[in-house]
Write a protein that holds these residues in place. Structure first.
Motif, PDB file in Angstrom:
ATOM      1  N   GLY A   7       0.831  -1.210   0.000  1.00 46.43           N
ATOM      2  CA  GLY A   7       0.000   0.000   0.000  1.00 46.43           C
ATOM      3  C   GLY A   7       0.854   1.244   0.000  1.00 46.43           C
ATOM      4  N   ASP A   8       0.305   2.318  -0.531  1.00 51.57           N
ATOM      5  CA  ASP A   8       1.066   3.561  -0.679  1.00 51.57           C
ATOM      6  C   ASP A   8       1.262   4.307   0.625  1.00 51.57           C
ATOM      7  N   ASN A   9       0.245   4.364   1.465  1.00 53.24           N
ATOM      8  CA  ASN A   9       0.309   5.190   2.668  1.00 53.24           C
ATOM      9  C   ASN A   9       0.637   4.387   3.920  1.00 53.24           C
ATOM     10  N   ARG A  10       1.180   3.234   3.768  1.00 52.76           N
ATOM     11  CA  ARG A  10       1.490   2.392   4.917  1.00 52.76           C
ATOM     12  C   ARG A  10       2.994   2.413   5.179  1.00 52.76           C
ATOM     13  N   PRO A  11       3.366   2.220   6.430  1.00 54.10           N
ATOM     14  CA  PRO A  11       4.806   2.173   6.719  1.00 54.10           C
ATOM     15  C   PRO A  11       5.430   0.948   6.070  1.00 54.10           C
ATOM     16  N   GLU A  12       6.713   1.042   5.777  1.00 48.74           N
ATOM     17  CA  GLU A  12       7.398  -0.087   5.158  1.00 48.74           C
ATOM     18  C   GLU A  12       7.546  -1.245   6.136  1.00 48.74           C
ATOM     19  N   ASN A  13       7.779  -0.948   7.393  1.00 48.17           N
ATOM     20  CA  ASN A  13       7.950  -1.990   8.393  1.00 48.17           C
ATOM     21  C   ASN A  13       7.133  -1.663   9.630  1.00 48.17           C
ATOM     22  N   ILE A  14       6.551  -2.678  10.184  1.00 49.83           N
ATOM     23  CA  ILE A  14       5.870  -2.551  11.465  1.00 49.83           C
ATOM     24  C   ILE A  14       6.618  -3.453  12.426  1.00 49.83           C
ATOM     25  N   ASN A  15       7.225  -2.864  13.421  1.00 47.96           N
ATOM     26  CA  ASN A  15       7.979  -3.643  14.394  1.00 47.96           C
ATOM     27  C   ASN A  15       7.154  -3.829  15.650  1.00 47.96           C
ATOM     28  N   LEU A  16       6.850  -5.065  15.959  1.00 50.64           N
ATOM     29  CA  LEU A  16       6.116  -5.396  17.166  1.00 50.64           C
ATOM     30  C   LEU A  16       7.060  -6.035  18.161  1.00 50.64           C
ATOM     31  N   HIS A  17       7.069  -5.513  19.340  1.00 51.95           N
ATOM     32  CA  HIS A  17       7.888  -6.093  20.398  1.00 51.95           C
ATOM     33  C   HIS A  17       6.952  -6.752  21.390  1.00 51.95           C
ATOM     34  N   ARG A  18       7.197  -8.015  21.675  1.00 60.43           N
ATOM     35  CA  ARG A  18       6.309  -8.795  22.536  1.00 60.43           C
ATOM     36  C   ARG A  18       6.070  -8.091  23.871  1.00 60.43           C
ATOM     37  N   GLU A  19       7.094  -7.480  24.426  1.00 60.87           N
ATOM     38  CA  GLU A  19       6.951  -6.799  25.719  1.00 60.87           C
ATOM     39  C   GLU A  19       5.935  -5.659  25.637  1.00 60.87           C
ATOM     40  N   ASP A  20       5.962  -4.909  24.526  1.00 62.05           N
ATOM     41  CA  ASP A  20       5.020  -3.801  24.347  1.00 62.05           C
ATOM     42  C   ASP A  20       3.593  -4.313  24.210  1.00 62.05           C
ATOM     43  N   VAL A  21       3.419  -5.355  23.425  1.00 66.56           N
ATOM     44  CA  VAL A  21       2.087  -5.922  23.229  1.00 66.56           C
ATOM     45  C   VAL A  21       1.563  -6.484  24.552  1.00 66.56           C
ATOM     46  N   ASP A  22       2.432  -7.175  25.297  1.00 67.29           N
ATOM     47  CA  ASP A  22       2.024  -7.719  26.601  1.00 67.29           C
ATOM     48  C   ASP A  22       1.617  -6.603  27.553  1.00 67.29           C
ATOM     49  N   ALA A  23       2.355  -5.490  27.524  1.00 69.77           N
ATOM     50  CA  ALA A  23       2.033  -4.359  28.402  1.00 69.77           C
ATOM     51  C   ALA A  23       0.685  -3.745  28.015  1.00 69.77           C
ATOM     52  N   ILE A  24       0.433  -3.617  26.723  1.00 71.71           N
ATOM     53  CA  ILE A  24      -0.854  -3.077  26.264  1.00 71.71           C
ATOM     54  C   ILE A  24      -1.988  -4.002  26.680  1.00 71.71           C
ATOM     55  N   ALA A  25      -1.817  -5.295  26.475  1.00 70.11           N
ATOM     56  CA  ALA A  25      -2.853  -6.264  26.839  1.00 70.11           C
ATOM     57  C   ALA A  25      -3.130  -6.220  28.336  1.00 70.11           C
ATOM     58  N   LYS A  26      -2.077  -6.122  29.136  1.00 70.34           N
ATOM     59  CA  LYS A  26      -2.250  -6.050  30.590  1.00 70.34           C
ATOM     60  C   LYS A  26      -2.980  -4.765  30.980  1.00 70.34           C
ATOM     61  N   ASP A  27      -2.587  -3.637  30.374  1.00 69.57           N
ATOM     62  CA  ASP A  27      -3.246  -2.358  30.671  1.00 69.57           C
ATOM     63  C   ASP A  27      -4.737  -2.412  30.318  1.00 69.57           C
ATOM     64  N   LEU A  28      -5.068  -3.056  29.206  1.00 68.04           N
ATOM     65  CA  LEU A  28      -6.479  -3.188  28.826  1.00 68.04           C
ATOM     66  C   LEU A  28      -7.258  -3.962  29.884  1.00 68.04           C
TER      67      LEU A  28
END
Length: 124
Positions: A7-28
C-alpha cells in the motif's frame, strides 16, 4: 518481529515487540477491571430518595439505571478482555509463523548446499 505491508500510505515496516504488546494487553485488562469494579461499587440506598411516591419512583429509576450501567461495564470488561486475548493470540500466531518460516529457510539453504538431513540426502 516485523511485517512489510503493501500500500502507498502504509509504513514499510511494522515492528512489534512482545513486551510492548504484553504491556498493552495487561493495561487493557487492568483498566477494564477498574472501570467495571468502580461502577459496581456505586450504591445509593433506595431509602435515601424518601418515602413518598416520587421518591420511590426516583429510587426505582435509579436502581434500573444502575443495573444498566453495571451490565454495560460488565460487557465492556468482557469485550476488552476478549480483545486483549485476541491480541495475545495474534502475536503468538505471528511468532509461530516467523519461527516456521525461519525453519523452512534454513532447510532450503541446507538443501541447496547439499546438507539435507534425511533418507537419501544424508551426507554427513
Amino acid at each position: 518481529m516485523s511485517a512489510t505491508p503493501g500500500g502507498d500510505n502504509r509504513p514499510e515496516n511494522i515492528n512489534l515487540h512482545r513486551e510492548d504488546v504484553d504491556a498493552i494487553a495487561k493495561d487493557l485488562r487492568v483498566s477494564a477491571d477498574a472501570v467495571a469494579t468502580q461502577i459496581e461499587k456505586i450504591h445509593t440506598s433506595l431509602a435515601s430518595f424518601g418515602d413518598f411516591p416520587w421518591g420511590r419512583q426516583l429510587a426505582q429509576t435509579h436502581r434500573l439505571a444502575h443495573e444498566g450501567a453495571v451490565d454495560t461495564a460488565s460487557s465492556f470488561r468482557t469485550n476488552l478482555h476478549g480483545f486483549s486475548d485476541g491480541l495475545d493470540a495474534a502475536v503468538q500466531d505471528l511468532e509461530d509463523t516467523d519461527q516456521l518460516n525461519s525453519a523452512h529457510f534454513v532447510a532450503i539453504a541446507r538443501a541447496d548446499r547439499g546438507e539435507w538431513k534425511g533418507d537419501r540426502h544424508d551426507r554427513s
